[in-house]
Write an enzyme that holds these catalytic residues in place. Structure first.
Site, PDB file in Angstrom:
ATOM      1  N   GLU A  37       0.813  -1.198   0.000  1.00  0.00           N
ATOM      2  CA  GLU A  37       0.000   0.000   0.000  1.00  0.00           C
ATOM      3  C   GLU A  37       0.852   1.255   0.000  1.00  0.00           C
ATOM      4  O   GLU A  37       1.982   1.264   0.487  1.00  0.00           O
ATOM      5  CB  GLU A  37      -0.941  -0.027   1.212  1.00  0.00           C
ATOM      6  CG  GLU A  37      -1.930  -1.164   1.051  1.00  0.00           C
ATOM      7  CD  GLU A  37      -2.867  -1.334   2.235  1.00  0.00           C
ATOM      8  OE1 GLU A  37      -4.034  -1.628   1.998  1.00  0.00           O
ATOM      9  OE2 GLU A  37      -2.432  -1.163   3.380  1.00  0.00           O
ATOM     10  N   CYS A  82       3.380   8.315   1.725  1.00  0.00           N
ATOM     11  CA  CYS A  82       3.945   7.267   2.578  1.00  0.00           C
ATOM     12  C   CYS A  82       4.078   6.012   1.718  1.00  0.00           C
ATOM     13  O   CYS A  82       3.086   5.506   1.207  1.00  0.00           O
ATOM     14  CB  CYS A  82       2.986   7.039   3.749  1.00  0.00           C
ATOM     15  SG  CYS A  82       3.495   5.701   4.842  1.00  0.00           S
ATOM     16  N   CYS A 142       6.749  -7.979   6.420  1.00  0.00           N
ATOM     17  CA  CYS A 142       7.935  -7.569   7.188  1.00  0.00           C
ATOM     18  C   CYS A 142       8.321  -8.725   8.082  1.00  0.00           C
ATOM     19  O   CYS A 142       7.467  -9.404   8.646  1.00  0.00           O
ATOM     20  CB  CYS A 142       7.631  -6.326   8.024  1.00  0.00           C
ATOM     21  SG  CYS A 142       9.068  -5.729   8.953  1.00  0.00           S
ATOM     22  N   CYS A 187       7.085  -6.897  14.978  1.00  0.00           N
ATOM     23  CA  CYS A 187       6.730  -6.016  16.095  1.00  0.00           C
ATOM     24  C   CYS A 187       5.315  -6.395  16.550  1.00  0.00           C
ATOM     25  O   CYS A 187       4.429  -6.625  15.720  1.00  0.00           O
ATOM     26  CB  CYS A 187       6.810  -4.551  15.683  1.00  0.00           C
ATOM     27  SG  CYS A 187       8.485  -4.080  15.219  1.00  0.00           S
ATOM     28  N   CYS A 227       1.996  -4.487  15.228  1.00  0.00           N
ATOM     29  CA  CYS A 227       1.959  -4.043  13.832  1.00  0.00           C
ATOM     30  C   CYS A 227       1.314  -5.096  12.941  1.00  0.00           C
ATOM     31  O   CYS A 227       1.730  -6.256  12.961  1.00  0.00           O
ATOM     32  CB  CYS A 227       3.380  -3.751  13.361  1.00  0.00           C
ATOM     33  SG  CYS A 227       3.478  -3.390  11.596  1.00  0.00           S
ATOM     34  N   CYS A 229      -1.238   4.397  10.279  1.00  0.00           N
ATOM     35  CA  CYS A 229      -0.016   3.662  10.581  1.00  0.00           C
ATOM     36  C   CYS A 229      -0.343   2.273  11.111  1.00  0.00           C
ATOM     37  O   CYS A 229      -1.187   2.135  11.990  1.00  0.00           O
ATOM     38  CB  CYS A 229       0.771   4.330  11.701  1.00  0.00           C
ATOM     39  SG  CYS A 229       1.204   5.989  11.385  1.00  0.00           S
TER      40      CYS A 229
HETATM   41  N1  SAH Z   1       9.395  -0.644   9.599  1.00  0.00           N
HETATM   42  C1  SAH Z   1       9.560   0.732   9.833  1.00  0.00           C
HETATM   43  C2  SAH Z   1       8.635   1.613   9.022  1.00  0.00           C
HETATM   44  C3  SAH Z   1       7.228   1.147   8.828  1.00  0.00           C
HETATM   45  S1  SAH Z   1       6.191   1.161  10.212  1.00  0.00           S
HETATM   46  C4  SAH Z   1       9.421   1.034  11.315  1.00  0.00           C
HETATM   47  O1  SAH Z   1       9.037   0.162  12.076  1.00  0.00           O
HETATM   48  O2  SAH Z   1       9.761   2.147  11.708  1.00  0.00           O
HETATM   49  C5  SAH Z   1       5.813   2.889  10.413  1.00  0.00           C
HETATM   50  C6  SAH Z   1       5.435   3.285  11.830  1.00  0.00           C
HETATM   51  O3  SAH Z   1       4.126   2.782  12.186  1.00  0.00           O
HETATM   52  C7  SAH Z   1       6.389   2.739  12.873  1.00  0.00           C
HETATM   53  O4  SAH Z   1       6.726   3.717  13.822  1.00  0.00           O
HETATM   54  C8  SAH Z   1       5.563   1.656  13.505  1.00  0.00           C
HETATM   55  O5  SAH Z   1       6.018   1.326  14.766  1.00  0.00           O
HETATM   56  C9  SAH Z   1       4.188   2.254  13.488  1.00  0.00           C
HETATM   57  N2  SAH Z   1       3.118   1.292  13.711  1.00  0.00           N
HETATM   58  C10 SAH Z   1       3.121  -0.028  13.419  1.00  0.00           C
HETATM   59  N3  SAH Z   1       1.949  -0.590  13.780  1.00  0.00           N
HETATM   60  C11 SAH Z   1       1.183   0.386  14.311  1.00  0.00           C
HETATM   61  C12 SAH Z   1      -0.153   0.436  14.853  1.00  0.00           C
HETATM   62  N4  SAH Z   1      -0.913  -0.643  14.871  1.00  0.00           N
HETATM   63  N5  SAH Z   1      -0.610   1.607  15.297  1.00  0.00           N
HETATM   64  C13 SAH Z   1       0.160   2.721  15.237  1.00  0.00           C
HETATM   65  N6  SAH Z   1       1.411   2.739  14.719  1.00  0.00           N
HETATM   66  C14 SAH Z   1       1.925   1.587  14.270  1.00  0.00           C
HETATM   67 FE1  SF4 Z   2       8.114  -4.243  10.421  1.00  0.00          FE
HETATM   68 FE2  SF4 Z   2       5.842  -3.278  11.412  1.00  0.00          FE
HETATM   69 FE3  SF4 Z   2       7.971  -3.574  12.985  1.00  0.00          FE
HETATM   70 FE4  SF4 Z   2       7.962  -1.645  11.123  1.00  0.00          FE
HETATM   71  S1  SF4 Z   2       6.590  -1.791  12.891  1.00  0.00           S
HETATM   72  S2  SF4 Z   2       9.626  -3.108  11.595  1.00  0.00           S
HETATM   73  S3  SF4 Z   2       6.781  -2.685   9.495  1.00  0.00           S
HETATM   74  S4  SF4 Z   2       6.850  -5.239  11.982  1.00  0.00           S
END
Ligand code: SAH
Ligand code: SF4
Length: 380
Positions: free
Chosen positions: A91, A104, A111, A115, A118, A354
């Site tokens: 996306e 974005c 990924c 995390c 996420c 996000c």
């Molecule tokens: N992988 C990179 C960039 C993509 S994620 C990273 O982790 O930084 C972009 C941002 O969205 C990151 O700060 C991530 O922690 C945040 N994010 C992921 N899942 C989320 C959620 N469910 N609600 C709010 N922010 C989230």
């Molecule tokens: Fe990967 Fe999501 Fe963690 Fe960013 S926040 S590193 S996209 S798992």
């Protein structure tokens, strides 16, 4: 398959042209047609020799990911779901604001970093996007939004001064905050960044291009040396015990080393601070004590904080912190003279916020299967 010209940055295109016996200035001409004017038809590249145009049409093409869905939210946020083959989609989200427009973009299908909060991480990893698929998102968005320069004019591009905030471009900023971890796909991301910054391509200033990372330290050092753009680091916890749980890459690259790497990055960064992103998870990382611990952690790193209200998704297991607690958390950081903003949630009604970017990744790591087994094991 024909060579996708979007896979090349200036150096790559020049080398490829040299392989055909073509001069560097030819590569520059084509680069400008592709990335300044958004031209994908070789016939219309009027200052390129006819024979070369014919040769290019024979052996190369401008190949873009196919758009599967195009949705616009009530707040104007627009999201494109792009097919990247094999049942995978990524996306790309455009966020219009009063004085800027931010695109974005995604860097991986899925990924691998898992995390906990996420939804992209939940899906598992399929593959790295190619340079063409990464820059193709910017190309496509500019084309659709009418943000390419008119090729009729043939003038040099208007440079936007570093201090000029009244940009005349629709897309004034690019953030690599979509699906995937940019620094885990370094080569392709770096080539795409070169194109974004190149005056013969998109000509964005380093300050207007941001890479967001969960903290891949060798990648951060490489970015600093090869292509220092603005940096956002996804922190999410003030101590290793909690961060190990929320951002598992922390077990490999713990906080003390992360802070040292951030300090090193600042030597070459286009901005004099690191942006720390911090997702606010109810009763997990959002207490006053967590805020005070954070202040101590970042003591030696010039930084700003961006608090992100957690965006829920199915079976996430987390809840968004109540806004009062977010406000209190922000106050503690601000009392310590740390500039703190709370991110406005955009495009929620089209799942474009996000962490909600999901695509439909085919999970080669079989994470969903593993997760089901783990759940089955723990409940039996
Ligand atoms: N992988 C990179 C960039 C993509 S994620 C990273 O982790 O930084 C972009 C941002 O969205 C990151 O700060 C991530 O922690 C945040 N994010 C992921 N899942 C989320 C959620 N469910 N609600 C709010 N922010 C989230
Ligand atoms: Fe990967 Fe999501 Fe963690 Fe960013 S926040 S590193 S996209 S798992």
């Amino acid at each position: 398959m024909k060579q996708n010209l979007l896979d090349f940055d200036a150096a790559g295109l020049t080398a490829w042209f040299a392989g055909m016996g073509e001069k560097p200035f030819r590569a520059k001409q084509v680069l400008r047609w592709l990335h300044q004017f958004g031209e994908d038809d070789f016939e219309r590249m009027s200052d390129v020799a006819k024979s070369l145009r014919a040769r290019l049409a024979e052996i190369s093409e401008v190949r873009l990911p196919q758009v599967l869905r195009d949705s616009t939210a009530a707040d104007g946020t627009r999201k494109w779901l792009l097919d990247v083959g094999n049942g995978n989609a990524v996306e790309c989200v455009f966020i219009p604001e009063e004085n800027r427009g931010t695109l974005c973009i995604s860097t991986q299908a899925g990924c691998a970093l898992e995390c906990a909060f996420c939804s992209t991480g939940r899906q598992g990893f399929n593959r790295n996007l190619t340079t063409g698929e990464i820059i193709g998102q910017l190309w496509w968005a500019k084309k659709t939004l009418g943000d390419f320069r008119d090729s009729g004019c043939g003038q040099a591009p208007r440079r936007i001064a570093e201090t000029d905030f009244s940009t005349d471009r629709i897309i004034s900023n690019v953030v690599l905050m979509g699906m995937g971890e940019p620094l885990a796909n370094f080569e392709n991301v770096a080539a795409a960044l070169h194109l974004m910054l190149d005056d013969n391509a998109y000509g964005l200033s380093r300050r207007r291009v941001t890479v967001s990372t969960s903290g891949i330290l060798p990648g951060m050092d490489r970015l600093r040396d090869e292509c220092p753009v603005a940096l956002a680091v996804s922190l999410h916890a003030p101590n290793d015990a909690l961060r190990d749980r929320l951002v598992p890459i922390n077990r490999k690259y713990p906080l003390a080393e992360l802070m040292a790497t951030c300090r090193r990055y600042l030597d070459k960064a286009p901005r004099d601070f690191i942006t720390f992103e911090y997702v606010m998870l109810d009763d997990v990382n959002d207490s006053e004590e967590h805020a005070r611990e954070l202040v101590r952690l970042v003591r030696d790193v010039p930084c700003k904080f961006n608090l992100i209200p957690f965006n829920p998704f199915q079976d996430s297991g987390f809840k968004r912190s109540p806004s009062l607690r977010v406000r209190r958390f922000a106050e503690i950081l601000m009392q310590a003279h740390i500039v703190t903003t709370t991110r406005k949630t955009r495009g929620e009604d089209i799942d474009a916020a996000c962490g909600q970017l999901a695509g439909q990744v085919r999970d080669r790591t079989q994470r969903r299967v593993k997760r089901t087994i783990t759940i089955a094991e723990t409940t039996s």
